[in-house]
Design a protein around this motif. Structure first.
Motif, PDB file in Angstrom:
ATOM      1  N   TYR A 164      24.864 -69.148  -6.207  1.00  0.00           N
ATOM      2  CA  TYR A 164      24.896 -70.643  -5.851  1.00  0.00           C
ATOM      3  C   TYR A 164      26.231 -70.901  -5.795  1.00  0.00           C
ATOM      4  CZ  TYR A 164      24.310 -75.753  -6.296  1.00  0.00           C
ATOM      5  OH  TYR A 164      24.249 -77.143  -6.061  1.00  0.00           O
ATOM      6  N   GLN A 165      26.741 -70.552  -4.495  1.00  0.00           N
ATOM      7  CA  GLN A 165      28.387 -71.025  -3.859  1.00  0.00           C
ATOM      8  C   GLN A 165      28.259 -70.033  -2.752  1.00  0.00           C
ATOM      9  OE1 GLN A 165      31.595 -70.185  -6.058  1.00  0.00           O
ATOM     10  NE2 GLN A 165      32.992 -70.917  -4.314  1.00  0.00           N
ATOM     11  N   CYS A 166      27.939 -70.647  -1.539  1.00  0.00           N
ATOM     12  CA  CYS A 166      27.720 -69.896  -0.152  1.00  0.00           C
ATOM     13  C   CYS A 166      29.289 -69.317   0.146  1.00  0.00           C
ATOM     14  CB  CYS A 166      26.959 -70.653   0.798  1.00  0.00           C
ATOM     15  SG  CYS A 166      26.253 -69.934   2.200  1.00  0.00           S
ATOM     16  N   ARG A 167      29.195 -68.034   0.602  1.00  0.00           N
ATOM     17  CA  ARG A 167      30.344 -67.329   1.229  1.00  0.00           C
ATOM     18  C   ARG A 167      30.052 -67.607   2.653  1.00  0.00           C
ATOM     19  NH1 ARG A 167      32.428 -61.747  -0.739  1.00  0.00           N
ATOM     20  NH2 ARG A 167      33.080 -63.150  -2.450  1.00  0.00           N
ATOM     21  N   LEU A 168      30.771 -68.244   3.359  1.00  0.00           N
ATOM     22  CA  LEU A 168      30.308 -68.590   4.876  1.00  0.00           C
ATOM     23  C   LEU A 168      30.742 -67.217   5.844  1.00  0.00           C
ATOM     24  CD1 LEU A 168      30.369 -71.428   3.645  1.00  0.00           C
ATOM     25  CD2 LEU A 168      31.100 -72.206   5.928  1.00  0.00           C
ATOM     26  N   PRO A 169      30.026 -67.086   6.841  1.00  0.00           N
ATOM     27  CA  PRO A 169      30.152 -65.903   7.849  1.00  0.00           C
ATOM     28  C   PRO A 169      31.737 -65.776   8.012  1.00  0.00           C
ATOM     29  CG  PRO A 169      28.324 -67.495   8.574  1.00  0.00           C
ATOM     30  CD  PRO A 169      29.040 -68.212   7.327  1.00  0.00           C
ATOM     31  N   GLY A 170      32.076 -64.600   8.016  1.00  0.00           N
ATOM     32  CA  GLY A 170      33.625 -64.204   8.245  1.00  0.00           C
ATOM     33  C   GLY A 170      34.539 -64.378   7.150  1.00  0.00           C
ATOM     34  N   TRP A 171      34.139 -65.128   6.178  1.00  0.00           N
ATOM     35  CA  TRP A 171      34.930 -65.379   5.023  1.00  0.00           C
ATOM     36  C   TRP A 171      35.055 -64.072   3.947  1.00  0.00           C
ATOM     37  CZ3 TRP A 171      34.345 -70.682   2.035  1.00  0.00           C
ATOM     38  CH2 TRP A 171      34.459 -71.927   2.856  1.00  0.00           C
ATOM     39  N   THR A 172      36.243 -63.857   3.650  1.00  0.00           N
ATOM     40  CA  THR A 172      36.228 -62.948   2.498  1.00  0.00           C
ATOM     41  C   THR A 172      36.496 -63.893   1.085  1.00  0.00           C
ATOM     42  OG1 THR A 172      38.868 -63.202   2.521  1.00  0.00           O
ATOM     43  CG2 THR A 172      38.020 -61.502   3.862  1.00  0.00           C
ATOM     44  N   GLU A 173      36.568 -62.899  -0.126  1.00  0.00           N
ATOM     45  CA  GLU A 173      36.495 -63.261  -1.349  1.00  0.00           C
ATOM     46  C   GLU A 173      37.810 -64.453  -1.600  1.00  0.00           C
ATOM     47  OE1 GLU A 173      36.290 -61.912  -6.043  1.00  0.00           O
ATOM     48  OE2 GLU A 173      36.035 -60.633  -4.590  1.00  0.00           O
ATOM     49  N   ALA A 174      39.054 -63.864  -0.789  1.00  0.00           N
ATOM     50  CA  ALA A 174      39.985 -64.564  -0.858  1.00  0.00           C
ATOM     51  C   ALA A 174      40.068 -65.989  -0.309  1.00  0.00           C
ATOM     52  CB  ALA A 174      41.350 -63.802  -0.347  1.00  0.00           C
ATOM     53  N   VAL A 175      39.487 -66.058   0.990  1.00  0.00           N
ATOM     54  CA  VAL A 175      39.305 -67.351   1.542  1.00  0.00           C
ATOM     55  C   VAL A 175      38.368 -68.177   0.751  1.00  0.00           C
ATOM     56  CG1 VAL A 175      38.131 -68.316   3.651  1.00  0.00           C
ATOM     57  CG2 VAL A 175      39.534 -66.082   3.727  1.00  0.00           C
ATOM     58  N   GLU A 176      37.244 -67.387   0.273  1.00  0.00           N
ATOM     59  CA  GLU A 176      36.092 -68.248  -0.556  1.00  0.00           C
ATOM     60  C   GLU A 176      36.839 -68.962  -1.761  1.00  0.00           C
ATOM     61  OE1 GLU A 176      33.420 -66.383  -3.485  1.00  0.00           O
ATOM     62  OE2 GLU A 176      32.172 -66.689  -1.980  1.00  0.00           O
ATOM     63  N   ARG A 177      37.910 -68.346  -2.454  1.00  0.00           N
ATOM     64  CA  ARG A 177      38.735 -69.063  -3.681  1.00  0.00           C
ATOM     65  C   ARG A 177      38.996 -70.144  -3.181  1.00  0.00           C
ATOM     66  NH1 ARG A 177      39.629 -63.524  -5.345  1.00  0.00           N
ATOM     67  NH2 ARG A 177      41.566 -63.635  -4.381  1.00  0.00           N
ATOM     68  N   LYS A 178      39.613 -70.535  -1.797  1.00  0.00           N
ATOM     69  CA  LYS A 178      40.148 -71.828  -1.438  1.00  0.00           C
ATOM     70  C   LYS A 178      39.359 -72.830  -1.221  1.00  0.00           C
ATOM     71  CE  LYS A 178      43.760 -68.952   1.362  1.00  0.00           C
ATOM     72  NZ  LYS A 178      44.365 -68.817   2.486  1.00  0.00           N
ATOM     73  N   TYR A 179      38.128 -72.761  -1.220  1.00  0.00           N
ATOM     74  CA  TYR A 179      37.058 -73.801  -0.905  1.00  0.00           C
ATOM     75  C   TYR A 179      35.886 -73.312  -1.898  1.00  0.00           C
ATOM     76  CZ  TYR A 179      39.454 -73.910   3.501  1.00  0.00           C
ATOM     77  OH  TYR A 179      40.648 -73.660   4.458  1.00  0.00           O
ATOM     78  N   PRO A 180      36.205 -73.901  -3.171  1.00  0.00           N
ATOM     79  CA  PRO A 180      35.206 -73.491  -4.252  1.00  0.00           C
ATOM     80  C   PRO A 180      33.880 -74.452  -4.355  1.00  0.00           C
ATOM     81  CG  PRO A 180      37.043 -74.986  -5.293  1.00  0.00           C
ATOM     82  CD  PRO A 180      37.297 -74.642  -3.760  1.00  0.00           C
ATOM     83  N   ARG A 181      33.876 -75.402  -3.572  1.00  0.00           N
ATOM     84  CA  ARG A 181      32.553 -76.069  -3.705  1.00  0.00           C
ATOM     85  C   ARG A 181      31.637 -76.252  -2.400  1.00  0.00           C
ATOM     86  NH1 ARG A 181      34.421 -82.285  -5.901  1.00  0.00           N
ATOM     87  NH2 ARG A 181      35.163 -81.300  -7.606  1.00  0.00           N
ATOM     88  N   THR A 182      31.477 -74.791  -1.977  1.00  0.00           N
ATOM     89  CA  THR A 182      30.543 -74.569  -0.743  1.00  0.00           C
ATOM     90  C   THR A 182      29.300 -74.178  -1.613  1.00  0.00           C
ATOM     91  OG1 THR A 182      31.179 -72.010  -0.925  1.00  0.00           O
ATOM     92  CG2 THR A 182      32.345 -73.438   0.658  1.00  0.00           C
ATOM     93  N   TYR A 183      28.791 -74.659  -2.689  1.00  0.00           N
ATOM     94  CA  TYR A 183      27.524 -74.680  -3.132  1.00  0.00           C
ATOM     95  C   TYR A 183      26.657 -75.974  -2.608  1.00  0.00           C
ATOM     96  CZ  TYR A 183      30.051 -77.370  -6.647  1.00  0.00           C
ATOM     97  OH  TYR A 183      30.719 -78.476  -7.440  1.00  0.00           O
ATOM     98  N   ASN A 184      27.450 -76.623  -2.065  1.00  0.00           N
ATOM     99  CA  ASN A 184      26.665 -78.081  -1.433  1.00  0.00           C
ATOM    100  C   ASN A 184      27.085 -78.042  -0.081  1.00  0.00           C
ATOM    101  OD1 ASN A 184      26.593 -80.466  -4.032  1.00  0.00           O
ATOM    102  ND2 ASN A 184      25.452 -78.402  -3.693  1.00  0.00           N
ATOM    103  N   ALA A 185      26.269 -78.137   0.883  1.00  0.00           N
ATOM    104  CA  ALA A 185      26.342 -78.285   2.335  1.00  0.00           C
ATOM    105  C   ALA A 185      26.018 -79.986   2.870  1.00  0.00           C
ATOM    106  CB  ALA A 185      25.531 -77.203   2.995  1.00  0.00           C
ATOM    107  N   ARG A 186      27.052 -80.562   3.095  1.00  0.00           N
ATOM    108  CA  ARG A 186      26.684 -81.979   3.399  1.00  0.00           C
ATOM    109  C   ARG A 186      25.932 -82.145   4.462  1.00  0.00           C
ATOM    110  NH1 ARG A 186      30.292 -85.957   1.205  1.00  0.00           N
ATOM    111  NH2 ARG A 186      29.990 -87.344   3.165  1.00  0.00           N
TER     112      ARG A 186
END
Length: 321
Positions: A159-181
């Motif tokens: 329950y926290q989506c890693r968007l296409p093309g993202w790495t784990e490092a990029v994901e850490r900068k955007y911690p709220r991707t468990y919700n998609a507005r």
């Protein structure tokens, strides 16, 4: 935001009502992760119990690995419990001779941790179900329904989506991707909207609200904002079919399955409770249409999101997790 939620814990009901089966190989990959990743993969106890109760030989193999991991976890918890009991005893001895802020803090913190550790240890051994077994939080894994080879399949996804093309490092900068507005589906989520759709079956969900908003008042002079966690349940009571987007991302030599719940403007009763977002609950007749977005326009998919059950969400202050 959907701060956390309760899954439909009864697997037989899950299958009977929603016609989905477990993707045992995806569960196996989720459980038999590389050691450094396995520790991060937390699942609702209720979801693990699906494997314990299954007659499938493969499910029992996976359950055996879960038991092995639980035994390792039990040793870790016992070591930490011993450490905190020693810390408590040292603090209480110190307080017999002199009251200090450090000793009082050590006593308070160790007492709190001992209580939590005992609950965690009990959960590892307990067989009888409890309500909290079904709850999951951002970063946890939960069961998501997708279409695979023409049928509904349940896969464990984080329950926290890693968007296409993202790495784990990029994901850490955007911690709220468990919700998609919803108003961002054609922008930030454009590579998944219309491509990878899922459904998660919930019985309730939780939201953080500010206490003064819940009480419909302004903050008093000098008053600091306080957070309250509310549990929302549908009325009439039913399983909620909640719209999701998901992705499969490379993670070393493995694959990370992750998802986000789609949220929209709040319903009147959720807004009245002080929260500004709401999950999107799908009509049961639109399940397969939502799960097969290929060749559907964004307008058609928007109409599916608009067609929702007639429901009100009743709330109460949540018990401690």
């Amino acid at each position: 935001m959907c701060y956390s939620a309760m899954i439909q814990a009864d697997y037989q009901k899950f299958v009977r009502h929603h016609g989905a089966i477990m993707s045992l190989e995806d569960f196996a990959r989720n459980v038999w992760a590389a050691p450094d990743r396995a520790r991060k993969r937390r699942r609702p106890k209720a979801m693990e119990d699906w494997l314990r109760l299954s007659d499938e030989p493969r499910a029992q193999q996976i359950w055996g690995e879960i038991l092995r991991q639980r035994a390792e976890r039990e040793l870790e918890l016992q070591e930490e419990l011993f450490k905190q009991k020693r810390r408590l005893a040292d603090a209480e001895r110190a307080l017999l001779t002199k009251t200090t802020k450090k000793a009082e803090e050590d006593r308070r913190i160790s007492t709190d941790k001992i209580g939590k550790l005992k609950i965690d240890l009990d959960d590892l051994q307990r067989v009888e179900p409890k309500v909290r077994d079904a709850r999951f939080f951002p970063g946890n894994y939960a069961p998501v329904i997708v279409i695979e080879d023409g049928r509904r399949v349940v896969k464990p996804m984080r329950y926290q989506c890693r968007l296409p093309g993202w790495t784990e490092a990029v994901e850490r900068k955007y911690p709220r991707t468990y919700n998609a507005r919803r108003d961002s589906l054609g922008k930030a989520w454009r590579e998944l909207f219309g491509v990878r759709h899922g459904i998660i079956v919930l019985t309730s969900f939780y939201e953080n609200v500010e206490k003064h908003n819940l009480e419909h008042r302004d903050l008093a002079a000098g008053e600091e904002s306080q957070n309250v966690v509310l549990e929302f349940r549908p009325e009439p009571v039913h399983d909620m079919l909640v719209a999701c987007l998901w992705n499969a991302s490379p993670e070393g030599d493995e694959e990370l399955l992750s998802f986000a719940v789609i949220t929209d403007e709040p319903t009147p009763e959720i807004a009245a409770a002080g929260h500004d977002r709401a999950i999107i609950e799908l009509s049961a007749r639109n399940i397969d249409a939502w799960l097969t977005p290929e060749h559907r326009t964004h307008v058609e998919l928007g109409e599916i999101l608009d067609e929702r059950p007639e429901v009100a969400y009743q709330h109460k202050v949540a018990a401690a997790a």
